[in-house]
Design an enzyme around this catalytic site. Structure first.
Site, PDB file in Angstrom:
ATOM      1  CE  LYS B  99      -3.448   2.570   2.427  1.00  0.00           C
ATOM      2  NZ  LYS B  99      -3.597   3.121   3.762  1.00  0.00           N
ATOM      3  N   GLY B 160      -7.880   9.734   9.649  1.00  0.00           N
ATOM      4  CA  GLY B 160      -8.125   9.907  11.081  1.00  0.00           C
ATOM      5  C   GLY B 160      -9.141  10.993  11.405  1.00  0.00           C
ATOM      6  CB  ALA B 186      -8.301   8.207   4.585  1.00  0.00           C
ATOM      7  N   GLY B 187     -11.005   8.450   6.392  1.00  0.00           N
ATOM      8  CA  GLY B 187     -12.129   9.334   6.669  1.00  0.00           C
ATOM      9  C   GLY B 187     -13.392   8.632   7.118  1.00  0.00           C
ATOM     10  CG  ASN B 208      -6.162   1.978  11.488  1.00  0.00           C
ATOM     11  OD1 ASN B 208      -6.495   1.442  12.547  1.00  0.00           O
ATOM     12  ND2 ASN B 208      -4.922   2.310  11.257  1.00  0.00           N
ATOM     13  CB  THR B 209      -9.049   6.316  12.869  1.00  0.00           C
ATOM     14  OG1 THR B 209      -7.747   6.537  12.330  1.00  0.00           O
ATOM     15  CG2 THR B 209      -9.237   7.188  14.096  1.00  0.00           C
TER      16      THR B 209
END
Lengths: 365, 257
Positions: B99, B160, B186-187, B208-209
Site C-alpha cells: 500500500k 483519522g 481514510a475518513g 482503521n481509526t
C-alpha cells in the site's frame, strides 16, 4: 527567519484576552473544531482552571483520534556535560563545580549497546556547549554510531549552522530538539552568559535546521524563567510560523519545568501542576497533530495522568549524566522525578490499555 | 452475493473490508477486531514492524495464511523513501503487495500526488502489486491505472478525521471511470460512512481509526463488516429513484391536444 517575525507578536494584546475571559467564552471555544491563537490565549486564562475537567476531556478525545493509544518511548544519551555557558539555572553551568565527563566515540557506542538492551529504538543525543570536545566532526561520528543501533536519532546540543544540519542529516540525523528557554528577549538576557547569550541566533535555529533538511523539530520554553502564559503565546506563534514556512516538517513540543539541581536554583515564575495541565491540554486543542512530549523531569503520577489526557511521547529509564547507563561517575543535569525503568513504564502503559511504541521509524527514511 | 467476488491482482476475496492496524490499545484487541471484521486484507505500517520486540511486533498477531498482508509505506515523504520502504517490506513480510502512501505533510496527512506517481512507476516495474493511497483525483486515478497499479485508494476525507465521504463527487467519477478496483481509504468514521461508500459503487473500503479508537473495537469491526455488506447489496440491487415520475407531464401536454 523567526527573529524577524517575533517583533510582530504583541503580548499585551494577549494579556488583555486572558484577563477578560469569561466561562461562556471558554465554553464556546471548547465546542470548536479548530481554534485560533486568540482563542488559545483565552483558554490560558485563570478562569479556565475551573473548567480543567472539560478541557482535559476534549484534549483526550483529540489525542486518541489522532494518535490512537500509541505512546512513543525515547531516552536521552548524554554525550558530555562540559559547557562554556554560564546559565544560572543549569547545573552544567561552566562555573558549577561538578564532575565533568565527555564520552569518547567508543564510550558512545557502549552506551548505545546498553540502551538498546533496554528496548529503545529512538534516542536523543544530548550535550552541553563545548566546541572543542563536542564539535561537528564528533557529532557526525556520534550520529553515525547511534544510527547503527537506533532507527530514530535526534540531537539536543547547541545551535548549529544550516550546513552542519545538512551534513548531520546525511549522517542519519532525524530530529533536532532545541529549547529557546525563554522567548522574552529581556528575560533571556538575564539568564544567559557565554555564546548562548545570542538570543536571535538561538531563535533562528529551527529555521536553519528545517532548511538543512531535518524532518522533526522539537521546541520548548523552560518553564519557570518567565510568565508561562507569555511563553505559550510565543510557542504557539513559533509553531504556526514553522508550519507555514516549512510545511513538511513534523513538530513536537516539550514542557520542561525547572527541576531541583545541584545549584539550588529557584524559579521566579513557578508553574503549578494544574496550570501545567491546562497549558499542555490547550496546545492539544490548538494543534492536534503536534507531538506532545513529557520527560522524566516530571513525577510518575503526573506523567501517568498526562498520558491519559494528551501527552503522546515520553522518555523513560533516563540518566542525565554522560555515561550514566554504564557507570555513575559524573554529575547529571537535573534530578530525575520518575525513576521507573523502561520495562516498568512499558508494563504500566500496557496495564492502562495503551500501546508502548519502541519503534516508529525505519532507518531507510 | 455468492458470485460477487472482490478481485485484486487475480486474487479472490470474499470480504470487501480492508483493515488498518494502527492506533489500537493492544495487539490482542487488534487481533480480535480483525477477526470480528471478517476482513481478509490487513495493512501494517512497516515503520511499526519491530523485529526486536516479538511481543510488540504487529506482524506476529496476523496470520499470513489467513490474511493477505498489505505492508504500507507510512512515514515516507517522497518517492525515494517510499521505494526503499516497499523493498524492505517485501523482505520482511514475504509479500510483494504494497500500500503506497507518500505523505509529506504531517499536519493534515495528505498524500503527495507527484511523488506517489513516481514511486508507483518504479514499484510496478519492480514487480510489486501496488495499491496507492491518493487524493480523490480522477485524473491521477486513471494515470495510476495506466501505469499498472492494482487498485486506486482515494480518500473520503483526511486520515483519522472520521468525517465520512466528503469527496463524494470525485469518488463517483473515479468509480465510473476506473478499470481497477476502487477502495475508499481514510475518513470513514462510522458504519454508515462505509455503507455510503459501498452504495456509491466502491469495490471496497479501508478502515482503521474508526475501529481502533471506538470504545468497543470488536463491535465496531463487526458493524463495519455488516455495513460494507449492506452497502454492497444495496449497490447491486440498484437504488430506486428518489422521486416517482409525475403521472402527466405538462411538458408533453401539447402532444395530446
Amino acid at each position: 527567519m523567526f527573529s524577524e517575525y517575533i517583533p510582530s507578536i504583541n503580548i499585551d494584546y494577549y494579556k488583555s484576552l486572558w484577563a477578560a475571559a469569561s466561562k461562556t467564552e471558554i465554553q464556546n471555544i471548547l465546542y470548536k473544531n479548530k481554534i485560533s491563537i486568540d482563542e488559545f490565549a483565552v483558554l490560558l486564562s485563570p478562569i479556565s482552571l475551573e473548567m480543567l475537567k472539560d478541557i482535559a476531556y476534549i484534549a483526550r478525545e483529540k489525542t486518541i483520534k489522532k494518535f490512537g493509544y500509541n505512546i512513543g518511548l525515547y531516552t536521552p544519551l548524554y554525550l558530555s556535560n562540559y559547557c562554556v555557558n554560564a546559565c544560572s539555572y543549569c547545573s552544567f553551568n561552566c562555573n558549577a563545580r561538578i564532575i565533568r565527563k565527555h564520552l569518547t566515540i567508543e564510550e558512545v557506542e557502549k552506551e548505545c549497546k546498553e540502551i538498546k538492551k533496554e528496548g529503545f529504538d529512538n534516542i536523543l543525543l544530548v550535550s552541553g556547549e563545548d566546541h572543542e570536545k563536542v564539535n561537528i566532526n564528533y557529532l557526525i561520528d556520534a550520529v553515525k554510531i547511534a544510527k547503527k543501533y537506533f532507527s530514530y536519532v535526534a540531537i539536543e546540543v547547541y545551535p548549529l549552522e544550516e550546513k552542519d544540519y545538512k551534513i548531520l542529516r546525511d549522517a542519519g540525523l532525524d530530529g533536532v530538539t532545541l529549547y529557546q528557554e525563554t522567548y522574552n528577549r529581556e528575560v533571556y538576557k538575564i539568564y544567559h552568559k557565554g555564546p548562548k547569550a545570542n538570543y536571535s541566533y538561538r531563535l533562528d535555529t529551527m529555521d536553519r535546521a528545517a532548511r538543512g533538511g531535518i524532518k522533526r523539530l522539537n521546541i520548548a520554553s523552560l518553564f519557570g524563567l518567565n510568565d508561562w502564559r507569555e511563553e505559550a503565546i510565543y510557542l504557539a506563534h513559533h509553531i504556526n510560523y514553522l508550519r507555514k514556512n516549512y510545511w513538511n516538517v513534523d513538530l513536537a513540543l516539550s514542557f520542561p519545568r525547572i527541576r531541583p539541581n545541584s545549584l539550588g536554583f529557584k524559579p521566579l515564575y513557578p508553574i503549578t501542576d494544574k496550570e501545567l495541565v491546562l497549558l499542555i491540554a490547550s496546545f492539544r486543542l490548538l494543534d492536534d497533530s503536534l507531538s506532545l512530549v513529557l520527560s522524566t523531569r516530571e513525577s510518575e503520577s503526573f506523567r501517568n495522568g498526562m498520558i491519559k489526557i494528551c501527552v503522546n511521547n515520553i522518555s523513560a529509564g533516563s540518566k542525565t549524566n554522560p555515561g550514566g547507563h554504564l557507570e555513575d561517575d559524573s554529575d547529571g543535569q537535573f534530578v530525575i522525578a520518575d525513576n521507573r525503568t523502561s520495562r516498568q513504564i512499558y508494563e504500566y502503559l500496557r496495564s492502562i490499555g495503551y500501546e508502548p511504541v519502541w519503534k516508529d521509524w525505519e532507518k531507510v527514511l | 452475493m455468492n458470485n460477487d467476488n472482490f478481485i485484486i491482482n487475480n486474487k479472490v476475496f470474499n470480504s470487501r473490508l480492508l483493515i488498518g492496524t494502527g492506533k489500537f490499545s493492544s495487539p490482542n484487541i487488534m487481533r480480535d477486531a480483525i477477526e470480528a471484521s471478517g476482513s481478509q486484507i490487513v495493512t501494517v505500517a512497516l515503520r511499526r514492524v519491530d523485529l526486536e520486540h516479538p511481543e510488540d511486533n504487529l506482524l506476529n498477531y496476523i496470520d499470513p495464511i489467513k490474511y493477505q498482508l498489505l505492508p504500507n509505506t507510512s512515514g515516507a515523504r517522497n518517492s525515494i523513501e517510499a521505494v526503499r520502504l516497499a523493498r524492505l517490506g517485501r523482505a520482511v513480510s514475504g509479500t510483494n503487495w504494497i500500500k503506497l502512501e507518500v505523505i509529506p505533510d504531517f499536519k493534515n496527512l495528505l498524500p503527495d500526488p507527484f511523488e506517489t506517481f513516481e514511486a508507483a512507476k518504479i514499484l510496478v516495474k519492480e514487480g510489486f502489486v501496488v495499491l496507492p493511497y491518493i487524493q480523490a483525483d480522477p485524473i491521477l486515478a486513471k494515470k495510476l491505472e495506466e501505469i499498472g497499479c492494482a487498485t486506486v485508494m482515494p480518500l473520503g476525507s483526511p486520515i483519522g478525521s472520521n468525517k465520512g465521504i466528503k469527496t463524494r463527487e470525485m469518488i463517483e467519477i473515479i468509480i465510473e471511470e476506473s478499470n481497477v478496483p476502487v477502495i475508499v481509504d481514510a475518513g470513514i468514521g462510522t458504519a454508515s460512512d462505509a455503507a455510503i461508500a459501498m452504495e456509491l459503487g466502491a469495490d471496497g473500503v479501508l478502515v482503521n481509526t474508526a475501529i481502533a479508537t471506538s470504545k468497543d473495537p470488536v463491535k465496531m469491526a463487526l458493524a463495519m463488516s455488516l455495513a460494507v455488506r449492506a452497502g454492497r447489496l444495496a449497490y447491486l440491487a440498484g437504488r430506486p429513484p428518489y422521486k416517482k415520475a409525475e403521472a402527466s407531464s405538462p411538458l408533453l401536454g401539447f402532444l395530446e391536444e
